[in-house]
Design an enzyme around this catalytic site. Structure first.
Site, mmCIF file in Angstrom:
data_model
loop_
_atom_site.group_PDB
_atom_site.id
_atom_site.type_symbol
_atom_site.label_atom_id
_atom_site.label_comp_id
_atom_site.label_asym_id
_atom_site.label_seq_id
_atom_site.Cartn_x
_atom_site.Cartn_y
_atom_site.Cartn_z
ATOM 1 N N LYS A 298 -8.931 6.022 -32.577
ATOM 2 C CA LYS A 298 -9.997 5.160 -32.038
ATOM 3 C C LYS A 298 -10.896 4.737 -33.194
ATOM 4 C CE LYS A 298 -12.044 7.317 -28.392
ATOM 5 N NZ LYS A 298 -12.663 7.586 -27.103
ATOM 6 N N GLN B 248 -24.754 15.670 -25.371
ATOM 7 C CA GLN B 248 -25.912 15.575 -26.281
ATOM 8 C C GLN B 248 -26.141 16.963 -26.872
ATOM 9 O OE1 GLN B 248 -27.711 12.538 -26.629
ATOM 10 N NE2 GLN B 248 -29.149 13.350 -28.123
#
Ligand code: R5P
Length: 288
Positions: A185, A93
């Site tokens: 991805k 984060q």
């Protein structure tokens, strides 16, 4: 001569680093107050010493212990105080993804730099966090230590499960004198990620999948299954940090031939030590 103040999360790494640096290890008393709060006391005199406070901040209690030890060391007036955090928790984060969220890695970087003269982390999730510190903040790469563990495994390809880890895969592949690739991805929705394999012939090949961290294991398990389905012989999985949430190590072992992580977080799969890499980075820091 350094003196290392160990957090209980990094006792083995402390011993390993201390023997390589020829450093002393400080005695620390830890207990809990009756209400559950943590108490620490450094029993060894740190005044005018070059101090390293070593510990990962993987769990919240590790983070609290780390900050308490760092402050305890600071209050002793050492000559230098070096925060060495092999696994820097909350680094995922490092930005606000949604309004109302904190920048968690900034919160803890600021708390650490309040007391430390320098900060060192091992392969932090995103280098954006380094910018939150006004003090020197080094990110130690451990590519060669991972590669060295695999030198006798006859690896044919090194594959990163995403493009963000391609630099790591390339460096390890170079050491092993093989080729590196990455898996593309694509996020379909918040729960589904599609993986597109590189255009390689995996049949009968030994493949090493490397990532910065393994948490739920979803990423490496999915990559391993695709590679096995395309005919790979042996799948080796390595990551710097074995977070292993949700008992993921056991799930991974059902899908791969070998699982190894470093000792930034001490687990049963910590077959690679980062103590040499930390030692080298500390020595380089002194020379600068
Ligand atoms: C993603 O950016 C990271 O490099 C790892 O691939 C990810 O954190 C692994 O998480 P999990 O083990 O939960 O799939």
């Amino acid at each position: 001569m350094y003196i290392i103040v160990p957090s209980s999360s990094s006792m083995k790494l402390t011993s390993s680093l201390a023997s390589k640096l020829n450093a002393e290890i400080a005695n620390v008393t830890r207990k809990r107050f009756p209400d559950g709060e943590m108490y620490v006391r450094i029993e060894t005199d740190l005044k005018d010493r070059d101090v390293i406070v070593l510990g990962n901040t993987s769990h919240d209690s590790d983070l609290i212990e780390y900050l308490l030890l760092l402050n305890a060391a600071y209050e002793e007036k050492p000559a230098t105080l070096n925060a060495v955090i092999p696994y820097f928790g909350y680094a995922r984060q490092h930005m606000r993804y949604n309004p109302g969220e904190p920048v968690s890695s900034k919160v803890f970087t600021k708390a650490i730099e309040n007391f430390a003269d320098s900060i060192m982390a091992v392969e932090i999730h995103d280098e954006e966090t380094l910018k939150f510190s006004a003090k020197p903040f080094t990110n130690v790469k451990v590519y060669d230590s991972i590669a060295d563990y695999h030198k006798n495994h006859d690896i044919d390809y090194v594959i990163s499960p995403d493009d963000g880890g391609y630099e790591r895969a390339k460096s390890i592949a170079k050491y092993l004198k093989v080729d590196a690739y990455y898996i593309e991805k694509k996020r379909i929705d918040s729960r589904t990620v599609e993986m597109k394999m590189p255009d390689i012939d995996s049949r009968n090949r030994n493949i090493l999948i490397v990532d910065d961290m393994i948490s739920t294991g979803g990423t490496v398990i999915k990559a391993s299954r695709i590679l096995k389905d395309s005919g790979a012989k042996k799948i080796y999985v390595s990551a710097v940090h074995g977070v292993f949430s949700l008992n993921s190590a056991a799930n991974i072992m059902e899908n791969v031939d070998d699982l190894s992580v470093s000792d930034t977080i001490e687990t049963g799969y910590s077959r690679i030590t980062v103590s040499n890499d930390i030692k080298n980075a500390l020595e380089k820091k002194i020379k600068v």
